[in-house]
Motif scaffolding. Structure first.
Motif, PDB file in Angstrom:
ATOM      1  N   GLU A  60      39.016 -45.980 -91.015  1.00 32.97           N
ATOM      2  CA  GLU A  60      40.442 -45.799 -91.285  1.00 32.97           C
ATOM      3  C   GLU A  60      41.083 -47.056 -91.878  1.00 32.97           C
ATOM      4  O   GLU A  60      40.548 -48.159 -91.755  1.00 32.97           O
ATOM      5  CB  GLU A  60      41.177 -45.438 -89.993  1.00 32.97           C
ATOM      6  CG  GLU A  60      40.731 -44.130 -89.355  1.00 32.97           C
ATOM      7  CD  GLU A  60      41.405 -43.916 -88.009  1.00 32.97           C
ATOM      8  OE1 GLU A  60      42.632 -44.144 -87.918  1.00 32.97           O
ATOM      9  OE2 GLU A  60      40.714 -43.556 -87.048  1.00 32.97           O
ATOM     10  N   HIS A  61      42.263 -46.876 -92.448  1.00 32.09           N
ATOM     11  CA  HIS A  61      42.993 -47.981 -93.065  1.00 32.09           C
ATOM     12  C   HIS A  61      44.031 -48.593 -92.144  1.00 32.09           C
ATOM     13  O   HIS A  61      44.606 -49.640 -92.465  1.00 32.09           O
ATOM     14  CB  HIS A  61      43.740 -47.461 -94.296  1.00 32.09           C
ATOM     15  CG  HIS A  61      44.891 -46.560 -93.927  1.00 32.09           C
ATOM     16  ND1 HIS A  61      44.695 -45.258 -93.501  1.00 32.09           N
ATOM     17  CD2 HIS A  61      46.237 -46.785 -93.878  1.00 32.09           C
ATOM     18  CE1 HIS A  61      45.868 -44.726 -93.220  1.00 32.09           C
ATOM     19  NE2 HIS A  61      46.820 -45.618 -93.436  1.00 32.09           N
ATOM     20  N   THR A  62      44.330 -47.974 -91.012  1.00 31.09           N
ATOM     21  CA  THR A  62      45.495 -48.347 -90.221  1.00 31.09           C
ATOM     22  C   THR A  62      45.371 -49.750 -89.635  1.00 31.09           C
ATOM     23  O   THR A  62      44.281 -50.243 -89.359  1.00 31.09           O
ATOM     24  CB  THR A  62      45.738 -47.334 -89.100  1.00 31.09           C
ATOM     25  OG1 THR A  62      44.503 -47.067 -88.428  1.00 31.09           O
ATOM     26  CG2 THR A  62      46.292 -46.035 -89.653  1.00 31.09           C
ATOM     27  N   ALA A  63      46.527 -50.365 -89.393  1.00 32.22           N
ATOM     28  CA  ALA A  63      46.570 -51.760 -88.964  1.00 32.22           C
ATOM     29  C   ALA A  63      46.265 -51.936 -87.491  1.00 32.22           C
ATOM     30  O   ALA A  63      46.211 -53.079 -87.014  1.00 32.22           O
ATOM     31  CB  ALA A  63      47.945 -52.358 -89.287  1.00 32.22           C
ATOM     32  N   ARG A  64      46.054 -50.853 -86.755  1.00 28.95           N
ATOM     33  CA  ARG A  64      45.638 -50.991 -85.361  1.00 28.95           C
ATOM     34  C   ARG A  64      44.272 -51.673 -85.252  1.00 28.95           C
ATOM     35  O   ARG A  64      43.935 -52.236 -84.212  1.00 28.95           O
ATOM     36  CB  ARG A  64      45.608 -49.620 -84.688  1.00 28.95           C
ATOM     37  CG  ARG A  64      44.559 -48.670 -85.232  1.00 28.95           C
ATOM     38  CD  ARG A  64      44.776 -47.225 -84.838  1.00 28.95           C
ATOM     39  NE  ARG A  64      46.011 -46.690 -85.392  1.00 28.95           N
ATOM     40  CZ  ARG A  64      46.327 -45.407 -85.394  1.00 28.95           C
ATOM     41  NH1 ARG A  64      45.496 -44.519 -84.876  1.00 28.95           N
ATOM     42  NH2 ARG A  64      47.466 -44.989 -85.916  1.00 28.95           N
TER      43      ARG A  64
END
Length: 573
Positions: A299-303
């Motif tokens: 995924e790309h998310t910043a989490r």
């Protein structure tokens, strides 16, 4: 395919890969011939032994404490020693922060990092320590590390060692999903380290979850499109297009360690084993007679830590050792990759620091120079094609366990093939928003304020009330709440529209976060109401799910004409 030549392991950059036992401490893995991984106490003892050895340029401290009260020790090494953040910044050298064991069943990063620090310190010849400042945190998930259980239970698709720790921390949180919401004490301590030291490069060491590819290690830069904004954030594109291709070549040519873009097979029922840093439990499918057709990243998310860190205007690298290689080989692959990475950072240090300064300077100008910032993204629909190596797996028709980490009745053949596959390794923005002047957080909204402060934002407070037109505000029509909790929250998405002409009242004491600061892109990603990984998405403080007609944070198109006082920055470790 020749995937490894053991003779090449002793080739390194001026030092042996594994130091002589008489020269320094040995890791628990080395002492047990790679049948065990280091305990928390063993890591601490290893660090203490190095720090007590006369003449070594090593310092360190405790980054923070875990949920169960364990220390998180780190070391700082350089020649000469720059032992504080201030001294490191004055040194004119790139600062590199490498961590291992965020998922404490994925143990080779912890072992490789200890050995690498030792070997660099004990090497009498010039090496990377003469050109960089290295911060090493071998055992990030210290509580999970102590929850030892058989590898078959804690790391089902991994080839040893027999006993390893757990993926989550003591409270069941995946620390590599926590970088935006910062629920865990380990994450809060990590953010404090980032704020204090501001490393130019962040490296996170992992292990894959079992797809049967042909590489000793796979890697990724930040995958978030907001990490590659022209003239601002640079880390994603620079690492992908300039740094990692050269690193891949060096690790192959100097160590015979094969590396490739991080991913997993997809399309056509390919052999999948899950995704080390990204996905869930490993599926059990095996490579079929027909080759897979896709190679898909996470995924790309910043989490995720490496996606997050590049939003701070710096560089981040994910390392994923191949889970089906034996434990010792995984340690050596990770060691070679990390050592060559540090060498390349040392060579390109001036360029990295110049790009970081340019990022800071551009972001300080805020909306006047920033392009629209992606706040939601999706996997590219226009993949390119590349040859990807995979291993043929043979079904034996019985219930024998032929190798640790393999399903019953399945055997690795050692036969590697390659096939052209669609490379789904990039993301494209699906929603961008122009940068505002800033954001207003209510004085009573201590949860949002504390989170913004944890991330290191420059924050001010209004000295007097202001009422006026702040620009378009997000009006909520409906709230979509996930039916099941994820990492302690129910994810939220607000559906609505932007409305103009709605005056707002900001009482004295309202917190103000300007976008014109080095962390401005990160601030937008956290505070924009439509962000796919911000305070709305995580329902921070349980406010978004109860929102009635407005977003929890006010967007400011221009600076309020009221005096402001600066809020002290969050404490450092």
């Amino acid at each position: 395919m020749n995937r490894w030549r053991w003779a090449a392991v002793i080739v390194s950059l001026g030092a042996p890969v594994i130091a002589d036992a008489q020269a320094g401490p040995r890791t628990q893995a080395e002492r047990t011939n790679y049948t065990e991984t280091s305990s928390h106490a063993s890591v601490q003892a290893f660090i203490d032994t190095l720090r007590m050895k006369p003449g070594l340029a090593i310092s360190g401290g405790v980054m923070g404490k875990t949920t169960e009260g364990r220390d998180l020790p780190y070391v700082v090494v350089s020649r000469p020693l720059f032992a504080t953040p201030e001294a490191a910044r004055r040194s004119g050298r790139p600062i590199v922060f490498v961590q291992g064991n965020i998922h404490s069943g994925e143990v080779e990063g912890k072992e490789a990092l200890q050995a690498l620090v030792r070997d660099l310190l004990l090497d009498p010849k010039r090496n990377v320590l003469d050109s960089i400042v290295l911060i090493a945190l071998p055992n990030y998930n210290a509580d999970g590390n102590e929850r030892l259980a058989p590898q078959a239970r804690n790391r089902g698709a991994q080839n040893g060692p027999e006993m390893v720790g757990t993926r989550p921390n003591a409270t069941g949180l995946n620390l590599n999903r926590d970088y935006m919401k910062a629920d865990a004490p380990e994450t809060r301590a990590s953010l404090a380290m980032f704020n204090a030291w501001d490393p130019h490069v962040f490296v996170d060491l992992h292990t894959t979850n079992g797809s049967y590819h042909g590489y000793n290690l796979t890697y990724a830069p930040s995958l978030n499109p907001a990490a590659e904004l022209p003239e601002a954030t640079f880390g994603g594109a620079w690492a992908r297009d300039s740094f990692l291709p050269e690193l891949r070549r060096r690790v192959r040519d100097r160590h015979q360690v094969l590396t490739f873009d991080y991913g997993d097979f997809g399309g056509g029922g390919a052999g999948r084993g899950g995704r080390g840093a990204a996905g869930g439990p490993p599926p059990t499918g095996l490579t079929p007679a027909t080759p897979p057709t896709q190679w898909r990243t996470y995924e790309h998310t910043a989490r995720f830590g490496t996606n997050y860190y590049a939003l701070r205007g710096r560089v981040s690298i994910l390392s994923e050792a191949y889970s089906h290689d034996p434990f010792e080989k995984r340690v050596r692959s990770t060691y070679a990759f990390t050592r060559e990475l540090l060498s390349l950072v040392a060579e390109r240090g001036a360029a990295i620091m110049a790009l970081a300064r340019r990022s800071d300077d551009a972001l300080r100008r805020g909306a006047s120079v920033l392009p629209p910032v992606p706040v939601r993204s999706a996997m590219t629909q226009t993949p390119y094609e590349a040859e990807v190596s995979y291993e043929e797996i043979e079904r034996m028709g019985d219930s024998t366990r032929y190798e640790a980490g393999m399903p019953l009745g399945a055997r690795r053949t050692g036969r590697f093939k390659s096939a052209p596959m669609q490379m789904f390794v990039r993301f494209t923005p699906t929603l961008t928003r122009p940068a505002p002047w800033g954001y207003a957080i209510a004085a009573t909204d201590t949860t949002a304020f504390n989170l913004a402060r944890l991330h290191g934002f420059e924050i001010s407070r209004l000295s007097a009330e202001w009422r006026g037109d702040a620009g378009p505000q997000f009006a909520v029509d409906s709230t979509v709440i996930a039916p099941q909790p994820f990492e302690g929250h129910r994810l939220v998405r607000l559906v609505g529209r932007w409305e103009s002409g709605r005056p707002v009242t900001l009482p004295a004491g309202t917190y103000i976060v300007r976008v014109a600061q080095p962390l401005g892109v990160l601030a937008m990603y956290l505070l924009e109401p439509e962000s796919d990984d911000g305070i709305v998405a995580w329902d921070v403080g349980d406010r978004s799910s109860g929102a009635n007609g407005s977003a929890p944070v006010i967007r400011l198109a221009t600076q309020p004409p009221v005096a402001m006082t600066a809020v002290p920055r969050a404490n450092s470790p």
